[in-house]
Design a protein around this motif. Structure first.
Motif, PDB file in Angstrom:
ATOM      1  N   THR A 275       0.855  -1.184   0.000  1.00 40.27           N
ATOM      2  CA  THR A 275       0.000   0.000   0.000  1.00 40.27           C
ATOM      3  C   THR A 275       0.891   1.234   0.000  1.00 40.27           C
ATOM      4  OG1 THR A 275      -1.771  -1.147   1.195  1.00 40.27           O
ATOM      5  CG2 THR A 275      -1.796   1.260   1.231  1.00 40.27           C
ATOM      6  N   ILE A 276       0.680   2.117  -0.967  1.00 42.32           N
ATOM      7  CA  ILE A 276       1.531   3.293  -1.145  1.00 42.32           C
ATOM      8  C   ILE A 276       0.708   4.570  -0.972  1.00 42.32           C
ATOM      9  CG2 ILE A 276       3.113   4.502  -2.689  1.00 42.32           C
ATOM     10  CD1 ILE A 276       4.106   1.716  -1.904  1.00 42.32           C
TER      11      ILE A 276
ATOM     12  N   LEU B 186       6.106   7.025  -6.583  1.00 35.56           N
ATOM     13  CA  LEU B 186       6.533   5.629  -6.599  1.00 35.56           C
ATOM     14  C   LEU B 186       7.411   5.373  -7.820  1.00 35.56           C
ATOM     15  CD1 LEU B 186       6.322   2.668  -5.558  1.00 35.56           C
ATOM     16  CD2 LEU B 186       4.224   2.456  -6.924  1.00 35.56           C
TER      17      LEU B 186
ATOM     18  N   LEU C 179      11.076  -2.872  -1.003  1.00 36.60           N
ATOM     19  CA  LEU C 179      10.561  -1.511  -0.898  1.00 36.60           C
ATOM     20  C   LEU C 179      11.563  -0.577  -0.232  1.00 36.60           C
ATOM     21  CD1 LEU C 179       7.814  -0.135  -1.625  1.00 36.60           C
ATOM     22  CD2 LEU C 179       7.179  -0.431   0.778  1.00 36.60           C
TER      23      LEU C 179
ATOM     24  N   LYS D   5      11.932   3.596   1.085  1.00 39.29           N
ATOM     25  CA  LYS D   5      11.239   4.852   1.358  1.00 39.29           C
ATOM     26  C   LYS D   5      12.267   5.957   1.528  1.00 39.29           C
ATOM     27  CE  LYS D   5       7.552   6.907   4.176  1.00 39.29           C
ATOM     28  NZ  LYS D   5       8.187   8.221   4.388  1.00 39.29           N
TER      29      LYS D   5
ATOM     30  N   TYR E  39       8.479   6.561  -2.564  1.00 40.99           N
ATOM     31  CA  TYR E  39       8.756   5.137  -2.417  1.00 40.99           C
ATOM     32  C   TYR E  39       9.423   4.616  -3.687  1.00 40.99           C
ATOM     33  CZ  TYR E  39       5.730   5.034   1.698  1.00 40.99           C
ATOM     34  OH  TYR E  39       5.184   5.253   2.945  1.00 40.99           O
TER      35      TYR E  39
ATOM     36  N   TYR F 247      10.680   0.667  -5.509  1.00 43.47           N
ATOM     37  CA  TYR F 247      10.592  -0.790  -5.372  1.00 43.47           C
ATOM     38  C   TYR F 247      11.545  -1.458  -6.354  1.00 43.47           C
ATOM     39  CZ  TYR F 247       8.751  -5.426  -4.509  1.00 43.47           C
ATOM     40  OH  TYR F 247       8.644  -6.743  -4.140  1.00 43.47           O
TER      41      TYR F 247
ATOM     42  N   PHE G 188       0.568  -2.941  -6.161  1.00 41.14           N
ATOM     43  CA  PHE G 188       0.637  -1.705  -5.383  1.00 41.14           C
ATOM     44  C   PHE G 188      -0.739  -1.034  -5.383  1.00 41.14           C
ATOM     45  CE2 PHE G 188       4.696  -2.645  -7.267  1.00 41.14           C
ATOM     46  CZ  PHE G 188       5.585  -2.508  -6.207  1.00 41.14           C
TER      47      PHE G 188
ATOM     48  N   LEU H 281      -2.707   2.289  -4.348  1.00 44.40           N
ATOM     49  CA  LEU H 281      -2.450   3.687  -4.026  1.00 44.40           C
ATOM     50  C   LEU H 281      -3.565   4.239  -3.140  1.00 44.40           C
ATOM     51  CD1 LEU H 281      -1.354   4.985  -7.563  1.00 44.40           C
ATOM     52  CD2 LEU H 281      -0.017   3.727  -5.851  1.00 44.40           C
TER      53      LEU H 281
END
Length: 377
Positions: free
Chosen positions: A141-142, A313, A341, A343, A348, A350, A372, A374
């Motif tokens: 979850t982003i 992302l 992942l 940060k 973020y 990946y 993912f 959002l």
């Protein structure tokens, strides 16, 4: 000499040297000599051919079962060597601490010596024939600033399929069908899919057949292996499809408050960083300020560029997650970002573990599909 070439040569030479040392703790007399001769011949012929092809052509081709058997044999030696080295070191310190009497006639041979190659062979067979095809699904979850009505938007990522002897177009079709069944809004592909000139055109057609399976389509960024296999030809194949190919540019997702960016792989190795930054500048040139955006790149160092430009992302690949891991962590973290992942501030990144490979072996690092979701930050 490239880093890849150097790493491969150092690894094989180190394994052979350790092999000559550790086999004396498992065998003795004529058996020791025979085992050493067989293994040295195996490595010289089998791995010599494998590495030579990889270095010269950036390609491993041929009967897949034979290649896989060579790799499993080599990995059995590598894992067995590691086990024996650990056992010898532990035994050494145990004897010193506990003042254990040593039988000089048998001091070299380890107890239950047959267990070491047996366990190593079992792990190698598992990694060579099972785990590398046991695709897992990972969900993240982003939080994204300014997403608005896009709450709950879901996209999937695949990377590093490496079409060839170990990943066919039929397997690509199966992978895409599996992802489509999960009904994400979009599919992203972060390079190194087109890696076999005999299968690339058909792979482009298969991708196109699945374009309608994702409401916002399929978005693609090139990797280094697309350049190895003829980037101009691959671009022509993709131009005949509905795939959204991003080459140092940004585009708005139709009907969504979301922008997609994509950058090419910097192939000018001596000027890698400068070329990478130049590609990134081109990609953001027409990007409006303060809009939700996703960057597709092959090399994971673009994660830094994404964060520097407030990209929500950045999706990357290239590393294959090192293909070896312990407790979810890469065993060989030779890149700044190797797996999983990252940060950086509000951004973020990946690093995908890959779906295929040109080296047909995985242990502690299965292939994956990353999803993912959002949400509003």
């Amino acid at each position: 000499m490239t880093w890849f070439t150097l790493i491969m040569i150092v690894m094989v030479v180190s394994v052979i040297a350790c092999l000559l040392f550790t086999t004396r703790y498992l065998f003795s007399g004529r058996s020791l000599r025979r085992v050493r001769i067989v293994m040295l011949l195996f490595d010289a012929i089998g791995m010599g051919w494998f590495i030579g092809r990889a270095i010269i052509y950036h390609l491993i081709s041929g009967p897949s079962l034979i290649i896989e058997t060579v790799i499993v044999g080599f990995m059995t030696q590598l894992i067995c060597t590691a086990f024996v080295l650990v056992a010898v070191i532990v035994r050494f310190f145990w004897r010193r601490m506990m003042a254990v009497p040593v039988d000089e006639s048998r001091r070299r041979l380890l107890r239950h010596a047959a267990v070491y190659p047996a366990v190593a062979a079992g792990l190698s067979i598992y990694g060579g024939f099972w785990e590398r095809e046991a695709t897992v699904e990972r969900n993240f979850t982003i939080p994204v600033k300014g997403l608005g009505a896009g709450e709950g938007y879901r996209l999937a990522q695949i990377s590093d399929v490496h079409l060839g002897s170990f990943f066919s177009v039929a397997e690509l079709d199966s992978l895409l069908r599996r992802i489509a069944a999960q009904k994400p809004d979009m599919l992203t592909v972060t390079g190194d899919l087109f890696d076999d000139v005999t299968q690339n055109e058909e792979a482009a057609r298969i991708l196109d057949r699945y374009a309608d399976a994702f409401p916002d389509g399929i978005w693609f960024a090139f990797g280094n292996h697309e350049h190895f296999r003829g980037i101009d030809t691959i671009r022509k194949y993709l131009a005949k499809t509905r795939i959204n190919v991003l080459i140092n540019e940004s585009r708005k997702v139709p009907g969504k408050n979301l922008y997609m960016l994509g950058v090419d792989y910097p192939m000018d190795r001596p000027h890698f960083e400068a070329q990478r930054k130049n590609y990134m500048q081109q990609a953001i040139e027409n990007l409006p300020e303060n809009v939700p955006s996703i960057l597709l790149a092959h090399h994971p160092e673009y994660i830094d560029d994404g964060a520097a430009h407030s990209i929500a992302l950045t999706l990357t690949g290239h590393t294959h997650g090192s293909q070896f891991g312990i407790l979810g962590q890469p065993l060989f973290p030779v890149f700044k970002y190797t797996r999983g992942l990252v940060k950086l501030g509000d951004s973020y990144g990946y690093v995908h573990s890959g779906n295929g490979s040109w080296f047909p072996f995985r242990l502690g690092c299965p292939p994956e599909i990353a999803y993912f979701t959002l949400t509003n930050a």
